[in-house]
Enzyme design. Sequence first.
Site, mmCIF file in Angstrom:
data_model
loop_
_atom_site.group_PDB
_atom_site.id
_atom_site.type_symbol
_atom_site.label_atom_id
_atom_site.label_comp_id
_atom_site.label_asym_id
_atom_site.label_seq_id
_atom_site.Cartn_x
_atom_site.Cartn_y
_atom_site.Cartn_z
ATOM 1 N N GLY A 83 -23.868 5.130 -2.450
ATOM 2 C CA GLY A 83 -24.979 6.065 -2.467
ATOM 3 C C GLY A 83 -24.895 7.177 -3.482
ATOM 4 N N SER A 129 -13.586 -4.589 -0.159
ATOM 5 C CA SER A 129 -14.442 -3.914 -1.131
ATOM 6 C C SER A 129 -15.923 -4.212 -0.894
ATOM 7 C CB SER A 129 -14.057 -4.296 -2.563
ATOM 8 O OG SER A 129 -14.588 -3.378 -3.493
ATOM 9 N N TYR A 142 0.829 -1.201 0.000
ATOM 10 C CA TYR A 142 0.000 0.000 0.000
ATOM 11 C C TYR A 142 0.868 1.258 0.000
ATOM 12 C CZ TYR A 142 -4.112 -2.874 1.160
ATOM 13 O OH TYR A 142 -5.134 -3.795 1.156
#
Length: 326
Positions: free
Chosen positions: A224, A215, A53
Amino acid sequence: MEYTYLGRSGLKVSRLCLGTMNFGVDTDEKEAYRIMDAAVDAGVNFFDTANVYGGVGARGKTEEIIGRWFAQGGGRREKVVLATKVFGDMEDPNDGPNAARGLSSYKIRRHLEASLQRLQTDHIELYQMHHVDRDVSWDELWEAFRVHIYQGKIGYVGSSNFAGRDLVKAQYEARSRHFLGLVSEQHKYSLLCRLPELEVLPAAEEFGIGVIAWSPLDGGLLGGNALNPAQGSRSVRNQARAEQRRGQLEAFGKLCRELGESEANVALAWTLVHPAMTAPIIGPRTLEQFQSTLRVVDIQLSEDVLRRLDEIFPGPGGDAPKAYAW
């Protein structure tokens, strides 16, 4: 906060897992500190990261940020069940031909030591194989992990992105060595990705492997705002995908409004319904996003709501072979 055992281990972890992939990429270090402080204050004790990461050219950056946060003291390290991963290319020229993705004993040792240095700690509670490597034998893998467990550098071993058959093979080989084996499997799972219900989740449940969902919002599609580019999450890279799912997403939004809950929180709460699930990974970019997810563990989805979600987002029809055979 609610807690559960990590698989069949005796280790208790929060039912929300703080994902850190955004730290150092979309989230600067100061904001990352605020999120981690708030997580500990809220009782979230389960933090997930990975050695890769930070992105291309900056691999390890996220672990370094977490390490500097630990170094501030105040019990930060002691309050966290830390999980990181090994498998990827760390762009280290000293790895030579072994830089490519994989899980050799050589690579596990080198990359574990490097992660410990970046994280400024002497141990990692959960060390996860970021992907399966079928070119490496379980003789080599379990011996490598056994050594590091005996040295106290790791507490438990987990997997990520394993197929059901890989979980079974791993546990069979571990049992033949009188070894605990895997305690967790980190797997992509969401309302839009229910294929694991066929093989992976049943295998994990049967073998006592706790599942950690990555995920769970499917890259933001279940967040949304996927159908509103002006307000949409930056993690939604492909508006075409959202348009293809427009009917489902609109129906989902309508249901969530009836419930008085956000789409993201309903999607996260849904993952917790499966008995194999330990925790979904939440990957906030901001403190506000983190705070908004804390309500997830309090959301109870009724049988009627679960039925409606099945209608909007059909799964494979059950586990194998019942889903496709008489």
